[in-house]
Design an enzyme around this catalytic site. Sequence first.
Site, PDB file in Angstrom:
ATOM      1  N   CYS A 238       0.892  -1.668   0.098  1.00  0.00           N
ATOM      2  CA  CYS A 238      -0.063  -0.531   0.184  1.00  0.00           C
ATOM      3  C   CYS A 238       1.161   1.272   0.280  1.00  0.00           C
ATOM      4  O   CYS A 238       0.532   2.278  -0.117  1.00  0.00           O
ATOM      5  CB  CYS A 238      -0.787  -0.072   0.933  1.00  0.00           C
ATOM      6  SG  CYS A 238      -2.031  -1.471   1.565  1.00  0.00           S
ATOM      7  N   HIS A 317      12.793   0.835   4.828  1.00  0.00           N
ATOM      8  CA  HIS A 317      12.776  -0.154   4.387  1.00  0.00           C
ATOM      9  C   HIS A 317      13.061  -1.049   5.761  1.00  0.00           C
ATOM     10  O   HIS A 317      14.599  -0.968   5.435  1.00  0.00           O
ATOM     11  CB  HIS A 317      13.586  -0.667   3.154  1.00  0.00           C
ATOM     12  CG  HIS A 317      12.698  -1.304   2.157  1.00  0.00           C
ATOM     13  ND1 HIS A 317      12.326  -2.849   3.058  1.00  0.00           N
ATOM     14  CD2 HIS A 317      12.051  -2.389   0.985  1.00  0.00           C
ATOM     15  CE1 HIS A 317      11.834  -4.074   2.185  1.00  0.00           C
ATOM     16  NE2 HIS A 317      12.126  -3.675   1.392  1.00  0.00           N
ATOM     17  N   HIS A 402      -1.961  20.044   7.423  1.00  0.00           N
ATOM     18  CA  HIS A 402      -2.921  18.488   7.060  1.00  0.00           C
ATOM     19  C   HIS A 402      -1.830  17.583   6.579  1.00  0.00           C
ATOM     20  O   HIS A 402      -0.834  17.308   6.019  1.00  0.00           O
ATOM     21  CB  HIS A 402      -3.686  19.272   5.554  1.00  0.00           C
ATOM     22  CG  HIS A 402      -4.106  20.477   5.029  1.00  0.00           C
ATOM     23  ND1 HIS A 402      -5.180  21.086   6.119  1.00  0.00           N
ATOM     24  CD2 HIS A 402      -3.504  21.129   4.344  1.00  0.00           C
ATOM     25  CE1 HIS A 402      -5.618  21.719   5.452  1.00  0.00           C
ATOM     26  NE2 HIS A 402      -3.940  22.506   4.864  1.00  0.00           N
ATOM     27  N   HIS A 406      -2.410   6.742   4.791  1.00  0.00           N
ATOM     28  CA  HIS A 406      -3.159   5.762   4.841  1.00  0.00           C
ATOM     29  C   HIS A 406      -4.114   5.508   5.434  1.00  0.00           C
ATOM     30  O   HIS A 406      -4.065   4.685   6.734  1.00  0.00           O
ATOM     31  CB  HIS A 406      -1.581   4.877   4.043  1.00  0.00           C
ATOM     32  CG  HIS A 406      -2.214   3.448   3.829  1.00  0.00           C
ATOM     33  ND1 HIS A 406      -3.614   2.817   2.563  1.00  0.00           N
ATOM     34  CD2 HIS A 406      -2.315   1.867   3.462  1.00  0.00           C
ATOM     35  CE1 HIS A 406      -3.808   1.752   2.299  1.00  0.00           C
ATOM     36  NE2 HIS A 406      -2.836   1.486   3.022  1.00  0.00           N
ATOM     37  N   ASN A 439     -10.755   0.380   2.309  1.00  0.00           N
ATOM     38  CA  ASN A 439      -8.848   0.167   2.374  1.00  0.00           C
ATOM     39  C   ASN A 439      -8.422   0.349   0.419  1.00  0.00           C
ATOM     40  O   ASN A 439      -9.052  -0.623   0.511  1.00  0.00           O
ATOM     41  CB  ASN A 439      -8.276  -0.607   2.857  1.00  0.00           C
ATOM     42  CG  ASN A 439      -6.872  -0.616   2.937  1.00  0.00           C
ATOM     43  OD1 ASN A 439      -6.162  -0.216   1.965  1.00  0.00           O
ATOM     44  ND2 ASN A 439      -5.908  -1.455   3.821  1.00  0.00           N
TER      45      ASN A 439
END
Length: 506
Positions: A238, A317, A402, A406, A439
């Site tokens: 995602c 990562h 703002h 996700h 989602n």
Amino acid sequence: MEPAAPLPGAGASGKISAGFVLDSSVNLKHVKRGYHCLVSNAMYFLVLPLLAAAAARFSALTADDLRLLWNQLQYNLISVVLFSAVVVFLLTIYFMKSPRPVYLLDYACYKPGELQKCSREGYLERAKLTGAFTAESLAFQERVIERSGLGQQTYLPESIARIPANPCMAEARKEAEAVMFGAIDELLGKTEVKPKDIGILIVNCSLFNPTPSLSSMIVNHYKLRGNILSYNLGGMGCSAGLISVDLAKHLLQAKPNSYCLIVSTENITLNWYLGNTRSMLLSNCLFRVGGAAILLSNRRSDRRLAKYQLLHTVRTHKGADDNSYRCVFQEEDPAGRVGVSLSKDLTSIAGEALKTNITTLGPLILPISEQLLFFASLLARSLLRLKTLRPYIPDFKLAFDHLCAHAGGRGVLDELQKNLRLTERHMEPSRMTLHRFGNTSSSSLWYELAYTEAKGRMMKGDRTWQIAFGAGFKCNSAVWRALRTVEPSQEKNPWIDEIESFPVRA
């Protein structure tokens, strides 16, 4: 012996009243606000007195003093010219070597048709009709959906929305075409950019990677030029939308006068899990149809047309850690059915990835006042060995106006809000996107940005932080600055016809 008189602000029991605590917190709040104001404007406080002194000194000069100064400049004309030439040369080198600015001209989010709407009860009915789920699995999915934060108007692909469902390769292609072409058509209509002018194409879809690729599908449909730089990102989860933005930034800085089209989506048709392993059933309950198309430019002349300028991208990562690597994992269940397993440790792993990401991002966006407080806390804990002192958590609310986080699920959003001490207003776009669209994977960030615009909250100069989590495990951020105030009346986005109904209580 008479009892001691209670403290001022205390009740009969002698305990300090809530009013006293409230007054203290209000006073501390004002102190902190004054501290931020002082540190943020320290340069002005230092420079203005010097400028005032210089101006007073200059105004005191007589005509003879000015004439003498002019004569000295004339005698040193060669030095002045050489100095000016060096300054111009250095400025030219600076502007030539500095990275090209990346502008977001516009973007579009796909909104499916009314026939694809599916309520929570409607999804459970379709799941029951498949005959693939046990009574326990159906009850589990019902509990998850009730607590998921999804509303009653999310969208399923046509292949699953119809009864009976028909998940197959042909239907998956139809879903991909409808989402991608729908978003791109709207985007090209907004920007009036011709397909032949697009020099870079990046498509990200984690779970559906047909041959030819999705990027080839777009090249063929829009007859894009033969020398286009085309990239197809798969299996990146995602957060792949922000990976696409980061890749686009590097490509645009290397290729002058270019347009880059990014398409972020996910495909549900072939990834509806028809088994009974609970960790794999979670994705059925959360993921819904959605997609976005984004047009970026590095042409300086496009600044006046663009909505936003990209300021920073930070990628994290954690795949070197085995637990992080396997927390979102596509595999077969004991019955041989393929699904995506979500680990029970997902929330804590996401928290660790977030901590690493904001450690890198913080110095780029936090005001100097917050960085000083964080550094002082670090020194106190390490040098003075005050281990009982809690680490100072910077106030990220001072760094952006703002937030687009996700919309992966209610639990992740709750943890993000708690750890960064964010307000409900900051979380509103993410929670409402989860409620209205579910989602939608990597494209959810753009539905959230569209929500902010539809509410009329995006003002010129505002900074927006986009943050997403994905398989691998990854946490990625992007920060944008608004180049103009966005007027909702002039916008076309998926919220505009129903924005007055939001926010709602989930």
